[in-house]
Design an enzyme around this catalytic site. Structure first.
Site, PDB file in Angstrom:
ATOM      1  CD  GLU A  52      -1.671   0.243   3.497  1.00 29.61           C
ATOM      2  OE1 GLU A  52      -2.694   0.952   3.398  1.00 29.61           O
ATOM      3  OE2 GLU A  52      -1.514  -0.617   4.375  1.00 29.61           O
ATOM      4  CG  ASP A 166       7.826  10.128  -5.536  1.00 23.57           C
ATOM      5  OD1 ASP A 166       8.841  10.464  -4.874  1.00 23.57           O
ATOM      6  OD2 ASP A 166       6.874   9.512  -5.034  1.00 23.57           O
ATOM      7  CE  LYS A 168       9.015   7.021  -3.130  1.00 19.76           C
ATOM      8  NZ  LYS A 168       8.411   7.584  -1.934  1.00 19.76           N
ATOM      9  CG  ASN A 171       7.646   5.224  -6.472  1.00 19.56           C
ATOM     10  OD1 ASN A 171       6.935   4.454  -5.842  1.00 19.56           O
ATOM     11  ND2 ASN A 171       7.587   6.536  -6.337  1.00 19.56           N
ATOM     12  CG  ASP A 184       3.493   5.973  -7.007  1.00 15.01           C
ATOM     13  OD1 ASP A 184       2.505   6.587  -7.480  1.00 15.01           O
ATOM     14  OD2 ASP A 184       3.826   6.052  -5.810  1.00 15.01           O
ATOM     15  CB  THR A 204      10.745  10.924  -1.584  1.00 11.98           C
ATOM     16  OG1 THR A 204       9.512  10.485  -2.146  1.00 11.98           O
ATOM     17  CG2 THR A 204      10.978  10.246  -0.268  1.00 11.98           C
TER      18      THR A 204
HETATM   19  P1  ADP Z   1       0.806   4.934  -4.025  1.00 15.20           P
HETATM   20  O1  ADP Z   1       0.565   5.629  -5.337  1.00 15.20           O
HETATM   21  O2  ADP Z   1      -0.383   4.977  -3.122  1.00 15.20           O
HETATM   22  O3  ADP Z   1       2.085   5.377  -3.346  1.00 15.20           O
HETATM   23  P2  ADP Z   1       2.149   2.667  -5.179  1.00 15.20           P
HETATM   24  O4  ADP Z   1       1.888   2.727  -6.636  1.00 15.20           O
HETATM   25  O5  ADP Z   1       3.501   3.165  -4.722  1.00 15.20           O
HETATM   26  O6  ADP Z   1       0.979   3.395  -4.381  1.00 15.20           O
HETATM   27  O7  ADP Z   1       1.967   1.179  -4.680  1.00 15.20           O
HETATM   28  C1  ADP Z   1       2.028   0.817  -3.309  1.00 15.20           C
HETATM   29  C2  ADP Z   1       2.733  -0.526  -3.138  1.00 15.20           C
HETATM   30  O8  ADP Z   1       2.061  -1.544  -3.884  1.00 15.20           O
HETATM   31  C3  ADP Z   1       4.156  -0.545  -3.670  1.00 15.20           C
HETATM   32  O9  ADP Z   1       5.076  -0.095  -2.724  1.00 15.20           O
HETATM   33  C4  ADP Z   1       4.352  -2.029  -3.995  1.00 15.20           C
HETATM   34  O10 ADP Z   1       4.649  -2.763  -2.831  1.00 15.20           O
HETATM   35  C5  ADP Z   1       2.990  -2.457  -4.494  1.00 15.20           C
HETATM   36  N1  ADP Z   1       2.876  -2.333  -5.975  1.00 15.20           N
HETATM   37  C6  ADP Z   1       2.500  -1.233  -6.678  1.00 15.20           C
HETATM   38  N2  ADP Z   1       2.484  -1.475  -7.994  1.00 15.20           N
HETATM   39  C7  ADP Z   1       2.872  -2.760  -8.162  1.00 15.20           C
HETATM   40  C8  ADP Z   1       3.062  -3.626  -9.313  1.00 15.20           C
HETATM   41  N3  ADP Z   1       2.826  -3.182 -10.547  1.00 15.20           N
HETATM   42  N4  ADP Z   1       3.457  -4.900  -9.092  1.00 15.20           N
HETATM   43  C9  ADP Z   1       3.699  -5.344  -7.829  1.00 15.20           C
HETATM   44  N5  ADP Z   1       3.539  -4.590  -6.715  1.00 15.20           N
HETATM   45  C10 ADP Z   1       3.134  -3.318  -6.867  1.00 15.20           C
END
Ligand code: ADP
Length: 282
Positions: A52, A166, A168, A171, A184, A204
């Site tokens: 998340e 962003d 990092k 991401n 992200d 960040t």
């Molecule tokens: P937010 O936009 O709320 O920051 P993220 O896109 O960074 O959300 O996703 C949150 C978490 O979900 C990531 O840190 C990762 O653990 C998991 N995640 C996101 N996208 C993927 C993906 N395409 N495949 C696998 N895990 C993912």
């Protein structure tokens, strides 16, 4: 105001229930086991939880043919303000316009009564942040391999007028073959007029561009990196990319042509074992 309770009374009182964690947010209910759009054309089975972020939860889902995807779920209750909606629309508009081997592919976007869903390419091997936590450091050949792919993705984004804002370790995801997938796009922006500069400082703090934090000593980064573990070419590459004046800083193509990349080993692939232990590229 009422007098403070007598100390004896405090001792005798039953223990307080645990205080709620500071900043703890209420966990939204899980999305349905079978996720469908309003017209029931798309159908995905939720099979696991991936992680998340700031405003979304990400699940592993399977489509009707059994192909696995990531599904980013944003609750509609979190989209009450105009600002939150605009932000999500921007993320969707930008991310769905991009198709590159080193960028998480955006497939579908749909909603039901409770949530907005985005199906994305599944990255089986977590993020570079997870990998670095386990490994503590990457070898220089691995750094070159990742850097070349990240630069390829950035070059593609820039030719499509997109700035990510962003980038990092958390991401930068890894697919089943340990290839980089930039993900992200929650802070990404579209540069609509040539030469336009976005003024908002975002991202960040640890990864912010040098020009955004001119007061900071850029060499503190290198001072905290044990010198003996890093080659002069790598050191030069890092120092040059931290130059505060963007006009003095190397372009993406100049980084690719730098001695660090050009004279060193760039492995053709990274073995899965690199997840936990340094590979031997000799
Ligand atoms: P937010 O936009 O709320 O920051 P993220 O896109 O960074 O959300 O996703 C949150 C978490 O979900 C990531 O840190 C990762 O653990 C998991 N995640 C996101 N996208 C993927 C993906 N395409 N495949 C696998 N895990 C993912």
């Amino acid at each position: 105001p009422p007098p403070p309770p007598a100390p004896e009374k405090q001792k005798a009182a039953p223990p307080d229930p645990p205080l709620p964690r500071q900043n703890s947010k209420t966990t939204p209910p899980s999305p349905p086991k079978v996720i469908t759009d309003k017209n029931r054309i798309l159908e995905f089975h939720r099979v696991g939880f991936l992680g998340e972020g700031g405003f979304a939860r990400v699940y592993e889902v399977k489509d009707v043919r059994g192909t696995r995807h990531a599904c980013k779920v944003v609750t509609k209750t979190s989209l009450k303000t105009k600002k939150a909606k605009t932000k999500l629309y921007a993320e969707i508009k930008i991310h769905r316009s991009l198709a590159h081997p080193n960028i998480v592919r955006f497939y579908e976007c749909f909603e039901d009564d409770d949530n907005v869903y985005m199906t994305l390419e599944l990255c089986h091997n977590g993020s570079l942040m997870d990998m670095l936590r386990r490994r503590r450091r990457f070898t220089e050949p691995e750094a070159r391999f990742f850097l070349v792919q990240i630069i390829g993705a950035c070059n593609y984004m820039h030719t499509h007028q997109v700035i990510h804002r962003d980038l990092k370790l958390g991401n930068l995801f890894l697919d089943s073959n340990m290839n980089i997938k930039v993900g992200d796009f929650g802070l990404a922006a579209l540069i609509e007029n040539p030469g336009e500069r976005k003024k908002t400082i975002c991202g960040t703090p640890n990864y912010i561009a040098p020009k955004c934090c001119l007061t900071q000593q850029t060499d503190t980064v290198l001072k905290s990196t044990p010198e003996r573990r890093i080659s002069p070419d790598a050191r030069e590459c890092i120092t040059s990319t931290l130059t505060p004046d963007p006009n003095q800083r190397p372009t993406l193509l100049e980084i690719i042509a730098s001695p660090f990349i050009d004279y060193g080993i760039v492995p053709p692939f990274i073995p899965i074992s690199a997840h936990d232990a340094p590979p031997d590229f000799r």
